[in-house]
Scaffold this motif. Structure first.
Motif, PDB file in Angstrom:
ATOM      1  N   GLN A 170      57.102  30.775  51.058  1.00  0.00           N
ATOM      2  CA  GLN A 170      56.724  29.420  50.653  1.00  0.00           C
ATOM      3  C   GLN A 170      55.268  29.130  50.991  1.00  0.00           C
ATOM      4  OE1 GLN A 170      59.642  27.059  52.721  1.00  0.00           O
ATOM      5  NE2 GLN A 170      61.072  27.056  51.001  1.00  0.00           N
ATOM      6  N   ILE A 171      54.890  29.430  52.218  1.00  0.00           N
ATOM      7  CA  ILE A 171      53.501  29.210  52.633  1.00  0.00           C
ATOM      8  C   ILE A 171      52.553  30.072  51.808  1.00  0.00           C
ATOM      9  CG2 ILE A 171      51.863  29.412  54.546  1.00  0.00           C
ATOM     10  CD1 ILE A 171      54.207  28.899  56.428  1.00  0.00           C
ATOM     11  N   GLY A 172      52.954  31.329  51.572  1.00  0.00           N
ATOM     12  CA  GLY A 172      52.112  32.244  50.821  1.00  0.00           C
ATOM     13  C   GLY A 172      51.884  31.809  49.386  1.00  0.00           C
ATOM     14  N   ILE A 173      52.940  31.355  48.709  1.00  0.00           N
ATOM     15  CA  ILE A 173      52.811  30.918  47.312  1.00  0.00           C
ATOM     16  C   ILE A 173      51.872  29.718  47.203  1.00  0.00           C
ATOM     17  CG2 ILE A 173      54.057  29.837  45.396  1.00  0.00           C
ATOM     18  CD1 ILE A 173      56.424  31.622  46.062  1.00  0.00           C
ATOM     19  N   PHE A 174      52.063  28.737  48.075  1.00  0.00           N
ATOM     20  CA  PHE A 174      51.191  27.564  48.061  1.00  0.00           C
ATOM     21  C   PHE A 174      49.744  27.952  48.341  1.00  0.00           C
ATOM     22  CE2 PHE A 174      55.112  25.000  49.383  1.00  0.00           C
ATOM     23  CZ  PHE A 174      55.390  24.668  48.066  1.00  0.00           C
ATOM     24  N   ALA A 175      49.545  28.879  49.283  1.00  0.00           N
ATOM     25  CA  ALA A 175      48.191  29.311  49.639  1.00  0.00           C
ATOM     26  C   ALA A 175      47.541  30.076  48.492  1.00  0.00           C
ATOM     27  CB  ALA A 175      48.226  30.177  50.900  1.00  0.00           C
ATOM     28  N   ILE A 176      48.316  30.898  47.787  1.00  0.00           N
ATOM     29  CA  ILE A 176      47.784  31.659  46.654  1.00  0.00           C
ATOM     30  C   ILE A 176      47.352  30.718  45.537  1.00  0.00           C
ATOM     31  CG2 ILE A 176      48.402  33.271  44.804  1.00  0.00           C
ATOM     32  CD1 ILE A 176      50.291  34.601  46.915  1.00  0.00           C
ATOM     33  N   ILE A 177      48.222  29.761  45.199  1.00  0.00           N
ATOM     34  CA  ILE A 177      47.906  28.800  44.136  1.00  0.00           C
ATOM     35  C   ILE A 177      46.641  28.006  44.485  1.00  0.00           C
ATOM     36  CG2 ILE A 177      48.708  26.724  42.933  1.00  0.00           C
ATOM     37  CD1 ILE A 177      51.556  27.815  43.228  1.00  0.00           C
ATOM     38  N   LEU A 178      46.579  27.529  45.722  1.00  0.00           N
ATOM     39  CA  LEU A 178      45.419  26.741  46.148  1.00  0.00           C
ATOM     40  C   LEU A 178      44.151  27.586  46.153  1.00  0.00           C
ATOM     41  CD1 LEU A 178      44.332  24.056  47.226  1.00  0.00           C
ATOM     42  CD2 LEU A 178      44.901  24.834  49.538  1.00  0.00           C
ATOM     43  N   ALA A 179      44.250  28.829  46.639  1.00  0.00           N
ATOM     44  CA  ALA A 179      43.072  29.697  46.716  1.00  0.00           C
ATOM     45  C   ALA A 179      42.521  30.011  45.330  1.00  0.00           C
ATOM     46  CB  ALA A 179      43.427  30.991  47.456  1.00  0.00           C
ATOM     47  N   VAL A 180      43.400  30.355  44.396  1.00  0.00           N
ATOM     48  CA  VAL A 180      42.955  30.693  43.043  1.00  0.00           C
ATOM     49  C   VAL A 180      42.371  29.464  42.352  1.00  0.00           C
ATOM     50  CG1 VAL A 180      43.708  31.469  40.764  1.00  0.00           C
ATOM     51  CG2 VAL A 180      44.575  32.607  42.818  1.00  0.00           C
ATOM     52  N   ALA A 181      43.067  28.337  42.448  1.00  0.00           N
ATOM     53  CA  ALA A 181      42.605  27.116  41.781  1.00  0.00           C
ATOM     54  C   ALA A 181      41.254  26.662  42.323  1.00  0.00           C
ATOM     55  CB  ALA A 181      43.640  26.009  41.937  1.00  0.00           C
ATOM     56  N   MET A 182      41.153  26.562  43.640  1.00  0.00           N
ATOM     57  CA  MET A 182      39.906  26.096  44.240  1.00  0.00           C
ATOM     58  C   MET A 182      38.779  27.105  44.049  1.00  0.00           C
ATOM     59  SD  MET A 182      40.472  23.106  45.229  1.00  0.00           S
ATOM     60  CE  MET A 182      38.863  22.899  45.984  1.00  0.00           C
ATOM     61  N   GLY A 183      39.085  28.392  44.151  1.00  0.00           N
ATOM     62  CA  GLY A 183      38.059  29.410  43.984  1.00  0.00           C
ATOM     63  C   GLY A 183      37.468  29.413  42.580  1.00  0.00           C
ATOM     64  N   LEU A 184      38.365  29.324  41.576  1.00  0.00           N
ATOM     65  CA  LEU A 184      37.883  29.302  40.196  1.00  0.00           C
ATOM     66  C   LEU A 184      37.058  28.046  39.905  1.00  0.00           C
ATOM     67  CD1 LEU A 184      40.996  30.647  38.228  1.00  0.00           C
ATOM     68  CD2 LEU A 184      38.809  31.807  38.577  1.00  0.00           C
ATOM     69  N   ILE A 185      37.564  26.906  40.353  1.00  0.00           N
ATOM     70  CA  ILE A 185      36.866  25.640  40.104  1.00  0.00           C
ATOM     71  C   ILE A 185      35.482  25.645  40.750  1.00  0.00           C
ATOM     72  CG2 ILE A 185      36.880  23.166  40.591  1.00  0.00           C
ATOM     73  CD1 ILE A 185      39.935  23.264  40.305  1.00  0.00           C
ATOM     74  N   LEU A 186      35.424  26.032  42.016  1.00  0.00           N
ATOM     75  CA  LEU A 186      34.135  26.055  42.714  1.00  0.00           C
ATOM     76  C   LEU A 186      33.188  27.082  42.110  1.00  0.00           C
ATOM     77  CD1 LEU A 186      35.314  25.721  46.439  1.00  0.00           C
ATOM     78  CD2 LEU A 186      34.194  23.982  45.036  1.00  0.00           C
ATOM     79  N   GLY A 187      33.723  28.241  41.743  1.00  0.00           N
ATOM     80  CA  GLY A 187      32.881  29.275  41.155  1.00  0.00           C
ATOM     81  C   GLY A 187      32.303  28.865  39.815  1.00  0.00           C
ATOM     82  N   ILE A 188      33.121  28.229  38.976  1.00  0.00           N
ATOM     83  CA  ILE A 188      32.646  27.768  37.665  1.00  0.00           C
ATOM     84  C   ILE A 188      31.611  26.660  37.829  1.00  0.00           C
ATOM     85  CG2 ILE A 188      33.353  26.601  35.552  1.00  0.00           C
ATOM     86  CD1 ILE A 188      36.031  28.078  35.789  1.00  0.00           C
ATOM     87  N   ILE A 189      31.891  25.718  38.728  1.00  0.00           N
ATOM     88  CA  ILE A 189      30.936  24.631  38.963  1.00  0.00           C
ATOM     89  C   ILE A 189      29.596  25.182  39.445  1.00  0.00           C
ATOM     90  CG2 ILE A 189      30.436  22.658  40.452  1.00  0.00           C
ATOM     91  CD1 ILE A 189      33.400  21.960  40.371  1.00  0.00           C
ATOM     92  N   ALA A 190      29.655  26.157  40.347  1.00  0.00           N
ATOM     93  CA  ALA A 190      28.414  26.746  40.866  1.00  0.00           C
ATOM     94  C   ALA A 190      27.639  27.456  39.765  1.00  0.00           C
ATOM     95  CB  ALA A 190      28.740  27.712  42.000  1.00  0.00           C
ATOM     96  N   ALA A 191      28.344  28.184  38.905  1.00  0.00           N
ATOM     97  CA  ALA A 191      27.666  28.921  37.832  1.00  0.00           C
ATOM     98  C   ALA A 191      27.044  27.984  36.805  1.00  0.00           C
ATOM     99  CB  ALA A 191      28.654  29.870  37.157  1.00  0.00           C
ATOM    100  N   LEU A 192      27.750  26.905  36.486  1.00  0.00           N
ATOM    101  CA  LEU A 192      27.233  25.957  35.491  1.00  0.00           C
ATOM    102  C   LEU A 192      26.089  25.106  36.045  1.00  0.00           C
ATOM    103  CD1 LEU A 192      30.570  24.742  33.830  1.00  0.00           C
ATOM    104  CD2 LEU A 192      28.941  26.441  32.983  1.00  0.00           C
TER     105      LEU A 192
END
Length: 310
Positions: free
Chosen positions: A99-121
């Motif tokens: 349970q902890i792992g699934i939530f952490a994976i979802i949060l990590a991927v979502a936040m990582g992609l969002i921050l990475g795209i914002i930084a690139a743009l």
């Protein structure tokens, strides 16, 4: 593609065999036995315990028995938790780690992609610099330190969250944040660098010259190619988050696999140590196998190259 997947699957099975064998012989290399620390245990009872777990047999025979049990899905009986099988302990405790792992994976991927795209743009602007700062901070601080900081401020000082256990949905917040911080930072850096490379490619310039909107270019062209390294990272990240929860679970007193793994080492519970090690290995190798398969579906070039190369 089928041949490629078959090779990966057979390689995974061979790796699991090597891991199981290495774990078994490393346990046998440890001096003494699990019962030498018992206080004032009669020799006859100790002999009966050794016979009960097959530890009185030659090592080669124990090894063959161990492999035979593994083939039938039997990890053995715990040497410290009376009458409890290792499989039962794993099934009861893994639900918390999962349970902890699934939530952490979802949060990590979502936040990582969002921050990475914002930084690139926003290349070379404030948001880019801020994202880089957060990413560097994230990959520099281990999860157990993040867990301790969250526990101190959100739990002890501000008293917003409970510092131990999983008695309420809000109790997932701190463990999930602690486990997702580092992978989210790594994904953000990875996404930023690949997005910058993709956005400067010729086909992106061609798409812009055709009058396509920025959103279509971003989603259909740039993001599809920029996400490939992230897909590659998701496999080991998944395994690292679940296996890396060992210390975090101990800090927050969560009764997951991490707690049992730490306790099994201190208790010299050989069967539980070997069972958990192999289980963690299965998670890691299956995650990497699925990543290889997913990578082939995301990037059609993988299918062609694998087909030509055999």
């Amino acid at each position: 593609m089928i041949k490629y997947i078959s090779k990966k699957f057979l390689s995974m099975i061979a790796s699991l065999f090597v891991l199981a064998s290495a774990t078994f012989f490393l346990m046998k290399a440890i001096p003494g036995d699990p019962f030498v620390r018992e206080k004032a245990i009669p020799e006859k009872i100790r002999e009966n315990l050794l016979a009960m777990y097959g530890l009185d047999q030659p090592v080669w025979k124990q090894y063959l028995m161990y492999l035979n049990n593994l083939i039938h899905g039997d990890f053995g009986i715990s040497m410290k938790y009376q009458y409890r099988t290792v499989a039962k302990i794993i099934s009861e405790s893994f639900v918390y780690s999962l349970q902890i792992g699934i939530f952490a994976i979802i949060l990590a991927v979502a936040m990582g992609l969002i921050l990475g795209i914002i930084a690139a743009l926003n290349h070379r602007k404030f948001l880019d610099s801020f994202t880089i700062f957060i990413a560097v901070l994230g990959v520099s601080i281990p999860n157990f330190l993040v867990a301790s900081i969250l526990q101190y401020f959100l739990g002890s000082k501000l008293r917003l969250l409970d510092v131990q256990g999983l008695n309420d949905p809000t109790d997932f917040i701190m463990p999930v944040l602690a486990l997702s911080f580092l992978p989210a930072a790594f994904i953000a850096r990875l996404t930023r660098s690949t997005m910058l490379e993709v956005l400067s490619a010729d086909y992106i310039k061609t798409a812009r010259s055709k009058g396509l909107s920025g959103r279509i270019i971003l989603i259909r062209h740039a993001l599809r190619n920029a996400i490939l390294p992230v897909v590659t990272y998701i496999g080991p990240m998944t395994a690292n988050i679940i296996t890396g929860s060992v210390v975090v679970e101990k800090i927050f007193s969560i009764g997951g696999l991490g707690k049992h793994f730490v306790d099994s080492i201190s208790n010299r519970d050989y069967t539980l140590i070997m069972g958990l090690t192999l289980f963690y290995g299965i998670i890691l190798m299956v995650a990497r196998f699925l990543t290889d398969v997913a990578y082939g579906f995301v990037d059609p070039r993988i299918k062609l190259s694998r087909g030509k190369g055999g």
